[in-house]
Design a protein around this motif. Structure first.
Motif, PDB file in Angstrom:
ATOM      1  N   VAL B 170      30.647  16.136  36.380  1.00 56.93           N
ATOM      2  CA  VAL B 170      31.318  16.211  37.672  1.00 56.93           C
ATOM      3  C   VAL B 170      32.101  17.708  37.678  1.00 56.93           C
ATOM      4  O   VAL B 170      31.642  18.359  38.684  1.00 56.93           O
ATOM      5  N   SER B 171      32.691  18.284  36.661  1.00 66.23           N
ATOM      6  CA  SER B 171      33.362  19.430  36.673  1.00 66.23           C
ATOM      7  C   SER B 171      32.203  20.384  36.749  1.00 66.23           C
ATOM      8  O   SER B 171      32.310  21.621  37.202  1.00 66.23           O
ATOM      9  N   SER B 172      31.099  20.192  35.897  1.00 66.04           N
ATOM     10  CA  SER B 172      29.995  21.212  35.948  1.00 66.04           C
ATOM     11  C   SER B 172      29.287  21.250  36.913  1.00 66.04           C
ATOM     12  O   SER B 172      28.561  22.389  37.304  1.00 66.04           O
ATOM     13  N   LEU B 173      29.420  20.601  38.251  1.00 62.92           N
ATOM     14  CA  LEU B 173      28.628  20.652  39.513  1.00 62.92           C
ATOM     15  C   LEU B 173      29.995  21.366  40.555  1.00 62.92           C
ATOM     16  O   LEU B 173      29.464  21.423  41.696  1.00 62.92           O
ATOM     17  N   GLY B 174      30.913  22.018  40.051  1.00 62.32           N
ATOM     18  CA  GLY B 174      31.776  22.749  40.778  1.00 62.32           C
ATOM     19  C   GLY B 174      32.719  21.769  41.515  1.00 62.32           C
ATOM     20  O   GLY B 174      33.363  22.389  42.730  1.00 62.32           O
TER      21      GLY B 174
ATOM     22  N   PRO C  80      36.336  24.791  34.608  1.00 68.57           N
ATOM     23  CA  PRO C  80      34.891  24.620  34.588  1.00 68.57           C
ATOM     24  C   PRO C  80      34.414  24.508  36.223  1.00 68.57           C
ATOM     25  O   PRO C  80      33.568  25.078  36.410  1.00 68.57           O
ATOM     26  N   HIS C  81      35.333  23.829  36.837  1.00 73.27           N
ATOM     27  CA  HIS C  81      34.657  23.623  38.113  1.00 73.27           C
ATOM     28  C   HIS C  81      34.658  24.898  39.132  1.00 73.27           C
ATOM     29  O   HIS C  81      33.778  24.950  39.905  1.00 73.27           O
ATOM     30  N   LYS C  82      35.759  25.899  38.850  1.00 72.11           N
ATOM     31  CA  LYS C  82      35.715  26.957  39.538  1.00 72.11           C
ATOM     32  C   LYS C  82      34.632  27.966  38.977  1.00 72.11           C
ATOM     33  O   LYS C  82      34.041  28.528  39.636  1.00 72.11           O
ATOM     34  N   ALA C  84      31.568  26.897  38.040  1.00 71.70           N
ATOM     35  CA  ALA C  84      30.508  26.095  38.578  1.00 71.70           C
ATOM     36  C   ALA C  84      30.362  26.832  39.846  1.00 71.70           C
ATOM     37  O   ALA C  84      29.243  27.106  40.532  1.00 71.70           O
ATOM     38  N   ARG C  85      31.375  26.601  40.905  1.00 73.88           N
ATOM     39  CA  ARG C  85      31.481  27.198  42.157  1.00 73.88           C
ATOM     40  C   ARG C  85      31.061  28.646  42.120  1.00 73.88           C
ATOM     41  O   ARG C  85      30.474  28.890  43.370  1.00 73.88           O
ATOM     42  N   ARG C  90      24.853  24.284  34.942  1.00 74.26           N
ATOM     43  CA  ARG C  90      24.347  24.010  33.382  1.00 74.26           C
ATOM     44  C   ARG C  90      23.715  22.568  33.465  1.00 74.26           C
ATOM     45  O   ARG C  90      24.085  21.826  34.219  1.00 74.26           O
ATOM     46  N   PHE C  92      22.920  19.673  30.219  1.00 69.05           N
ATOM     47  CA  PHE C  92      23.468  19.346  28.951  1.00 69.05           C
ATOM     48  C   PHE C  92      22.507  18.701  28.060  1.00 69.05           C
ATOM     49  O   PHE C  92      21.395  18.107  28.694  1.00 69.05           O
ATOM     50  N   PHE C  98      24.686  10.566  35.591  1.00 70.93           N
ATOM     51  CA  PHE C  98      25.999   9.336  36.104  1.00 70.93           C
ATOM     52  C   PHE C  98      25.069   8.245  35.866  1.00 70.93           C
ATOM     53  O   PHE C  98      24.465   7.832  36.879  1.00 70.93           O
ATOM     54  N   THR C 176      23.221  22.188  42.953  1.00 73.54           N
ATOM     55  CA  THR C 176      24.411  22.776  42.731  1.00 73.54           C
ATOM     56  C   THR C 176      24.069  24.222  43.545  1.00 73.54           C
ATOM     57  O   THR C 176      25.178  25.032  43.917  1.00 73.54           O
TER      58      THR C 176
END
Lengths: 293, 290, 261
Positions: B170-174, C80-82, C84-85, C90, C92, C98, C176
């Motif tokens: 989830v965090s890898s998706l921003g 990480p989320h920043k 990615a934004r 990436r 894996f 999910f 993304t």
């Protein structure tokens, strides 16, 4: 100064109680990676079983302790066989085992209330042991017994896990269950042994602590479980000696704190420490590894 | 008759508690053992307000919810940084601290609690019958259910379930995992606190035991029996588990041990469902608790 | 495509990056850059530190020392989320899908800046939210279709075949809208036919303006796809260059190609 030293000593007495409980709890966690909350229920039932043999039937101290240890060991290994092992085999998350364990704790607690009644039960009549004076400190026989028993037991377990093959095997299995399986360790049997020993210990402890406090109560399992958890987190996971040390630290901090803070806040203080530990030192004071945040 | 309505009232309150906890446990994978604490915060704030300042329903509910938010902030800030079992243990710690506060503060009346809470008022109308209070509890449960449904079916709900499956992904998706967990934790606490408000008004006397650790375990039992990740399941299980002790009254059980028999049956249900039927009565997934 | 990377501006720059785990030096004083619009490959044997480099770039691990610049701005130290934004997406090695979400939800979850992504917006609802949700779902469906997953929208990710799961992972990555895509062994475990399919897709992504940093074990693919190759060994960069150069580099033959092919 003598007041403080008395508080510290009281802390060591309380701490040895926590350490005793945490020893079995941590032994089981080390082997199976289960937070065995039902440990508190095993503690309660074995204390009452010991009471029945010792007081009601009047069969004496040794028989009481033997019964408590036996009952506890059987319950511990039974819970593992019926609950945790099938879950492990089915690859069920440790969460589920934790929650299930709460269920067992509730069942055992209430069974105790039905069988032995919901009023506190007097275990050691009179309750007033002879008071000794050691320098500035006042103490009683049972208190000294508990401290000595705890320290000896902690040392024995430490030696067991460091130098005895079986102990080393259990520790290795705990830190890497898959690897243990691959190299053909009898993991199941090792875990059973850990439950037998860990629970047997808590059975002995329950009676020892009961004799010291004088009273046993059907509801005590919850507090026992909570304190064992806090002690293990303070000391460090996956390390029996560290958990025992954590118990001592918890006891001393609680008792030194009531020098300045009212004693009714003891529980809240303990959980405050728990949360601070989880946040800032998740590997515990004496542990090697902890929860990755 | 009043007793039947009271049982219905409890069902509605526990449905609210279970739905709000299911959002954490079943949807987000956050196994919280502090729901009874949040429930108690609402109950105590309401009792204190009603006894000392106002028994306006809207005002007391809002202030109780605000209290729930404040406490959940204190709990969430540290606890949400922890993963898996350590989150559970941290919430167990907070549950015990909250209970200890109820038990020991002078303000909360210690072990005796608070009593004599007046009936709630809203726009000049007084809810003084148990039927009216029951309807309030049902209204809260309906609002909670509808909002929870809305949340779970939204993109936010999708992120909740994604967090449950894999936080790193989830965090890898921003997306900020922390923000997602934080939001739902607070939402859940608001409804638990609001349930506490109505509980206080229903029984007019509260004490700490109603908000202890075993109460938290009972709420999680409802969630698991109903099915993690199933809102309908939570409602169904709340109804059934509240009915269970009533049904057992038809059995020849001595009154003296009835409370223990009830606790044991709840314990057995919890063990049975975690061992043999992890999807609950009508849950979707076998292993939501990951 | 095959122009020398130095003619473009670097999109990503790693400067003297180091990371140790306990006593183990996973990455040591590593520097290289990735040119916008290029395919750069990171190769090296097992334990060379490639995935650690990915984790450092994406903020899943914090570097002990060194800097990472993306579009000239430092991103090391960001969560990480920043990162990615900012535009770095990436995949894996172990996919990390999910599992118990539908294929559609897997992709839709990744679409950036959705209106209904906050709790409050989702509670308030409204026509605009519904419209936005429909639009996002349509986009997710479009992506699934491009990835030959049409018809599997409602299947749970865990029910798909391995190949389909890899495609779904790619779909989530593309949703993304990241500009720089870090692909961790995208073709591992795939049939030869699917490997070809993936190579084609990767090339088309670059044509569509994406930049790619690739970890790949299949030397053939690396040589065919890459504009630039960075060779790692025990956490250090031991060579870099265009594929031909690297292929002829003896030390590379020794430490990597010789071992794995």
């Amino acid at each position: 100064m003598s007041v403080l030293s008395q508080f510290v000593f009281n802390g060591i007495v309380a701490g040895s109680v926590y350490a005793l409980i945490a020893l079995g709890f941590a032994l089981i966690f080390t082997a199976s990676r289960v937070f065995h909350f039902a440990h508190g229920g095993v503690y309660t039932v074995s204390a009452f079983a010991g009471y029945t043999v010792m007081v009601t039937l009047g069969l004496g101290l040794a028989a009481g302790f033997a019964t408590a240890a036996l009952v506890a060991a059987l319950m511990g290994v039974g819970i593992n066989m019926v609950l945790y092992e099938p879950m492990k085999a089915g690859n069920v998350s440790p969460f589920v085992a934790m929650i299930s364990s709460f269920g067992v704790l509730i069942i055992l607690t209430n069974l105790t209330a039905i069988v032995w009644g919901s009023n506190p039960t007097v275990l050691s009549p009179g309750g007033s042991a002879t008071i000794y004076r050691l320098g500035p400190i006042y103490t009683t026989g049972p208190q000294l017994q508990i401290i000595v028993f705890t320290v000896v037991l902690a040392l024995l377990l430490w030696v067991f896990f460091r130098f005895v093959r079986l102990g080393i095997a259990i520790r290795a299995m705990g830190s890497d269950a898959e690897l243990a399986e691959v190299v053909g360790m009898p993991s199941r049997r090792l875990r059973h042994i850990s439950f037998i020993v860990g629970s047997g210990l808590v059975g002995i402890s329950s009676l020892l602590i009961g004799l010291n406090v004088g009273i046993i109560d059907f509801n005590m399992g919850f507090d026992i479980m909570l304190m064992a958890t806090v002690a293990m987190i303070i000391g460090g996971l996956g390390n029996v000696g560290a958990a025992a040390a954590g118990g001592f630290v918890l006891g001393v901090v609680q008792n030194v704190a009531i020098w300045k803070i009212e004693s009714k806040w003891q529980l809240a203080i303990s959980f405050g420490i728990l949360i601070l530990m989880l946040l800032f030192r998740p590997s515990g004071l004496f542990g090697e590894r902890g929860p990755a945040a | 008759m009043d007793y039947v309505i009271y049982i219905g009232n409890l069902m509605a309150l526990y449905a609210t508690l279970a739905i709000s906890l299911n959002l954490l446990v079943g949807y987000t994978g956050l196994i919280s053992i502090a729901q009874a604490g949040m429930y108690g915060i609402g109950a105590y704030i309401t009792a204190l307000l009603a006894l000392n300042f106002t028994h306006d329903l809207l005002l007391t509910t809002l202030l109780s919810a605000a209290g729930g938010v404040a406490v959940s902030l204190v709990v969430a800030l540290p606890a949400l940084r922890l993963r898996n079992e350590y989150f559970l243990i941290a919430t167990m710690g907070f549950q015990s601290i909250i209970y200890s506060l109820f038990m020991n503060l002078e303000l909360t009346g210690g072990p005796n609690g608070l009593w004599g809470v007046p009936h709630p008022q809203l726009f000049g109308f007084t809810f003084n019958t148990s039927l009216e209070k029951f309807l309030l509890a049902v209204a809260l449960a309906v609002v909670c259910y509808v909002l929870a449904l809305r949340v779970t079916r939204s993109p936010f709900g999708r992120l909740l379930r994604a967090v449950r499956e894999d936080q790193t992904a989830v965090s890898s998706l921003g997306k900020s995992v922390y923000r997602i967990k934080f939001s739902i934790f607070i939402f859940s606490a608001i409804f638990a606190a609001a349930a506490g408000t109505l509980y206080t008004y229903s029984i007019t006397a509260i004490d700490p035991v109603a908000f202890a650790l075993d109460e938290s375990i009972f709420i999680i039992t409802i969630v698991i029996v109903g099915g993690t990740g199933s809102l309908n399941g939570s409602v169904l299980a709340a109804v059934l588990l509240i009915l269970l002790p009533e049904a057992m009254k038809f059995l020849p059980i001595p009154a003296l041990i009835a409370p223990q028999i009830r606790q044991i049956s709840y314990g057995l249900l919890l063990v049975f469902f975690t061992r043999f039927r992890r999807q609950g009565l009508i849950g979707e997934y076998q292993d939501v608790l990951k | 495509m095959s122009t020398s990377p130095s003619s473009n501006s670097p999109l990503l720059v790693l400067e003297d990056l180091s990371k140790s785990f306990g006593g183990l030096r996973a990455v040591h004083e590593l520097s290289f850059s990735v040119q916008a619009g290029s395919i750069t490959s990171l190769i090296g044997g097992n334990g060379a530190g490639k995935t650690t480099v990915f984790n450092l770039i994406t903020g899943n691990l914090g570097a002990d020392s060194g800097h990472i610049l993306f579009r000239g701005r430092r991103i090391d130290g960001l969560p990480p989320h920043k990162i990615a934004r900012a535009g770095i997406a990436r995949s894996f090695q172990d996919l990390r899908l999910f599992s118990r979400l539908s294929a559609l939800d897997n992709v839709a979850a990744a679409i950036p800046q959705q209106r209904g992504e906050s709790l409050l917006a989702s509670l308030l609802g409204g026509a605009r939210l519904k419209a936005a949700n429909r639009e996002n779902e349509a986009r997710a469906r479009g992506l699934l279709e491009q990835l030959t997953l049409a018809g599997h929208e409602e299947s749970l990710a865990e029910q798909l075949s391995y190949g389909q799961q890899k495609l779904l992972g790619l779909g989530r990555l593309l949703a993304t809208e990241g500009e720089l895509l870090l692909l961790d062994e995208p073709t591992a475990g795939l049939s030869p036919g699917m490997v070809e399919d993936f190579c084609g897709r990767i090339r088309r992504l670059v044509d569509a303006g994406k930049t790619i940093l690739l970890i790949e074990h299949n030397v053939e693919i690396v040589m065919r796809l890459s504009d630039w190759v960075v060779v790692m060994h025990q956490g250090e960069k031991i060579a870099e260059g265009v594929p031909e150069e690297v292929r002829h580099n003896v030390s590379v033959m020794h430490t990597y190609l010789g071992i794995s092919s």
